[in-house]
Design an enzyme around this catalytic site. Structure first.
Site, mmCIF file in Angstrom:
data_model
loop_
_atom_site.group_PDB
_atom_site.id
_atom_site.type_symbol
_atom_site.label_atom_id
_atom_site.label_comp_id
_atom_site.label_asym_id
_atom_site.label_seq_id
_atom_site.Cartn_x
_atom_site.Cartn_y
_atom_site.Cartn_z
ATOM 1 C CB THR A 66 -0.951 0.034 1.215
ATOM 2 O OG1 THR A 66 -0.176 0.083 2.399
ATOM 3 C CG2 THR A 66 -1.842 -1.184 1.243
ATOM 4 C CE LYS A 70 -1.359 0.855 -3.661
ATOM 5 N NZ LYS A 70 -2.725 1.148 -4.130
ATOM 6 C CB ALA A 130 -3.697 12.186 -13.048
ATOM 7 N N GLY A 131 -3.717 10.136 -10.026
ATOM 8 C CA GLY A 131 -2.813 9.492 -9.071
ATOM 9 C C GLY A 131 -2.750 7.987 -9.315
ATOM 10 C CG ASN A 153 -4.950 15.375 -11.752
ATOM 11 O OD1 ASN A 153 -5.686 14.933 -10.875
ATOM 12 N ND2 ASN A 153 -3.647 15.549 -11.555
ATOM 13 N NE ARG A 158 0.156 12.403 -9.168
ATOM 14 C CZ ARG A 158 -0.368 12.224 -7.969
ATOM 15 N NH1 ARG A 158 -1.168 13.120 -7.434
ATOM 16 N NH2 ARG A 158 -0.095 11.135 -7.283
HETATM 17 P P1 NDP Z 1 -2.898 9.692 -5.001
HETATM 18 O O1 NDP Z 1 -2.412 10.533 -3.879
HETATM 19 O O2 NDP Z 1 -1.915 8.953 -5.848
HETATM 20 O O3 NDP Z 1 -3.759 10.622 -6.002
HETATM 21 C C1 NDP Z 1 -4.757 11.482 -5.493
HETATM 22 C C2 NDP Z 1 -5.501 12.136 -6.649
HETATM 23 O O4 NDP Z 1 -6.567 12.925 -6.108
HETATM 24 C C3 NDP Z 1 -4.645 13.084 -7.483
HETATM 25 O O5 NDP Z 1 -5.079 13.068 -8.820
HETATM 26 C C4 NDP Z 1 -4.956 14.441 -6.841
HETATM 27 O O6 NDP Z 1 -4.766 15.528 -7.719
HETATM 28 C C5 NDP Z 1 -6.430 14.272 -6.561
HETATM 29 N N1 NDP Z 1 -6.911 15.166 -5.517
HETATM 30 C C6 NDP Z 1 -6.750 15.038 -4.173
HETATM 31 N N2 NDP Z 1 -7.367 16.045 -3.531
HETATM 32 C C7 NDP Z 1 -7.920 16.837 -4.495
HETATM 33 C C8 NDP Z 1 -8.691 18.036 -4.458
HETATM 34 N N3 NDP Z 1 -9.015 18.625 -3.306
HETATM 35 N N4 NDP Z 1 -9.113 18.561 -5.633
HETATM 36 C C9 NDP Z 1 -8.803 17.961 -6.813
HETATM 37 N N5 NDP Z 1 -8.074 16.818 -6.904
HETATM 38 C C10 NDP Z 1 -7.635 16.270 -5.751
HETATM 39 O O7 NDP Z 1 -3.964 8.716 -4.362
HETATM 40 P P2 NDP Z 1 -4.459 7.300 -4.935
HETATM 41 O O8 NDP Z 1 -4.693 7.448 -6.393
HETATM 42 O O9 NDP Z 1 -3.582 6.216 -4.461
HETATM 43 O O10 NDP Z 1 -5.842 7.126 -4.162
HETATM 44 C C11 NDP Z 1 -6.982 7.890 -4.553
HETATM 45 C C12 NDP Z 1 -8.195 7.321 -3.838
HETATM 46 O O11 NDP Z 1 -8.438 6.009 -4.318
HETATM 47 C C13 NDP Z 1 -8.050 7.204 -2.303
HETATM 48 O O12 NDP Z 1 -9.247 7.669 -1.709
HETATM 49 C C14 NDP Z 1 -7.909 5.713 -2.085
HETATM 50 O O13 NDP Z 1 -8.433 5.303 -0.844
HETATM 51 C C15 NDP Z 1 -8.765 5.178 -3.223
HETATM 52 N N6 NDP Z 1 -8.456 3.794 -3.584
HETATM 53 C C16 NDP Z 1 -9.490 2.923 -3.563
HETATM 54 C C17 NDP Z 1 -9.277 1.602 -3.885
HETATM 55 C C18 NDP Z 1 -10.422 0.664 -3.838
HETATM 56 O O14 NDP Z 1 -10.172 -0.532 -3.962
HETATM 57 N N7 NDP Z 1 -11.652 1.125 -3.718
HETATM 58 C C19 NDP Z 1 -7.945 1.109 -4.286
HETATM 59 C C20 NDP Z 1 -6.929 2.143 -4.337
HETATM 60 C C21 NDP Z 1 -7.187 3.431 -3.976
HETATM 61 P P3 NDP Z 1 -3.310 16.195 -7.907
HETATM 62 O O15 NDP Z 1 -2.546 15.334 -8.853
HETATM 63 O O16 NDP Z 1 -3.640 17.539 -8.450
HETATM 64 O O17 NDP Z 1 -2.685 16.259 -6.523
#
Ligand code: NDP
Length: 281
Positions: A66, A70, A130-131, A153, A158
């Site tokens: 996790t 990753k 885009a995370g 995004n 990103r």
């Molecule tokens: P990351 O930190 O890699 O990416 C987060 C993403 O959210 C980025 O694109 C970020 O944008 C965006 N973001 C965060 N806050 C804001 C905001 N206030 N406004 C706009 N964009 C925002 O996280 P992950 O991709 O690893 O995880 C994302 C979600 O997915 C989490 O809630 C996690 O729990 C969930 N998840 C669920 C799974 C499931 O099985 N259901 C499995 C894996 C993850 P920016 O690039 O601009 O920062």
């Protein structure tokens, strides 16, 4: 079938306290009569290499990875599956002979969940975020022959990086849209996915999407699994969209990992029940 005694899988992360996947795995091991254990181990970035070497030395059958490991974990493995290689991220380790390899079951879990309501083939899809989760989902949707993908995004670099991967190695039509203010979902979109962390553990959080563009017939999915019905999904349901919660993805990624390690297709309903119990639903 002869079942091995006390095989061990582990989840390495930081912090990893209260891991819902552990509940699902332990319940499924018991259900299928496997004397296996799933450990949740907190590992700091500077000890990740040692932790993976420890897994090898102690003969762990596999594990989940996790945040925040990753991407970094890949350097300690003998290789990855093609999909995980394209994503550049691994959430599942497994053995092939002496080798320890990396897979990514997040995107596969999402697509499996989506298939219950819509076949991704040919669909026009918008992904918010885009995370790591967005990247895994986008790659698997591309591998499932979706029609086109728009990445929306906040951070342009990103988002563009993911679009370049999709247009390049994945050969799917993809475009980037900068997220400024409320995003208006264009006409003709089939599936809208919130793959950001907005709403995680925050029932009042609002995903900035223009509510009037959540049209009936649109499939709206959220990767956030707690709360199970986010504000975003509730709004979409009210407006006649087909809503898909993040629990299905979470169960499916665990189902796929379980199969990778044990060779057994686990009872998904048993894992879903365990997850709902864990989340107090
Ligand atoms: P990351 O930190 O890699 O990416 C987060 C993403 O959210 C980025 O694109 C970020 O944008 C965006 N973001 C965060 N806050 C804001 C905001 N206030 N406004 C706009 N964009 C925002 O996280 P992950 O991709 O690893 O995880 C994302 C979600 O997915 C989490 O809630 C996690 O729990 C969930 N998840 C669920 C799974 C499931 O099985 N259901 C499995 C894996 C993850 P920016 O690039 O601009 O920062």
């Amino acid at each position: 079938m002869e079942t091995p005694l006390q095989e061990i899988c582990a989840c390495l992360g930081q912090p990893v306290a209260g891991n819902p996947t552990q509940y699902m795995m332990e319940r499924a091991f018991a259900h299928h009569g496997l004397d296996w254990r799933y450990l949740t181990l907190e590992v700091s970035p500077e000890h990740l290499g040692d932790a993976v070497r420890g897994m090898r030395a102690m003969g762990f059958r596999g594990g989940n990875i996790t945040k925040p490991h990753k991407v970094e974990v890949i350097q300690y493995l003998d290789g990855t599956t093609d999909a995980a290689g394209l994503m550049g991220a691994v959430n599942c380790l497994f053995r092939e002979g002496e080798k320890l390899l990396g897979e990514n079951t997040d995107g596969k879990g999402f697509v499996q969940s989506l298939r219950e309501v819509a076949d991704p083939a040919g669909k026009k899809i918008v992904i918010l975020g885009a995370g790591g989760a967005a990247r895994a989902i986008a790659v698997e949707l591309a591998l499932s022959n979706c029609g086109e993908i728009t990445i929306v995004n906040r951070t342009a670099s990103r988002g563009q990086e993911l679009v370049d991967l999709l247009n390049g190695k994945l050969k799917v039509l993809a475009r980037f849209t900068a997220w400024e203010g409320d995003y208006s979902v264009p006409e003709g979109i089939d599936v809208l996915i919130n793959a950001t962390s907005i709403g995680l553990f925050d029932p009042s959080a609002v995903v900035p999407v223009e509510p009037d563009t959540l049209r009936p017939g649109l499939v709206v999915a959220d990767v956030v699994f707690s709360p199970p019905v986010t504000q975003f999904l509730a709004e979409a349901k009210d407006r006649g969209c087909t809503a898909l919660d993040g629990l299905g993805m979470l169960v499916n990624q665990a189902v796929i990992s379980f199969k990778v390690w044990t060779g057994i297709d686990p009872a998904a309903s048993v894992m879903r029940d365990a997850l709902e119990e864990y989340l107090g639903i």
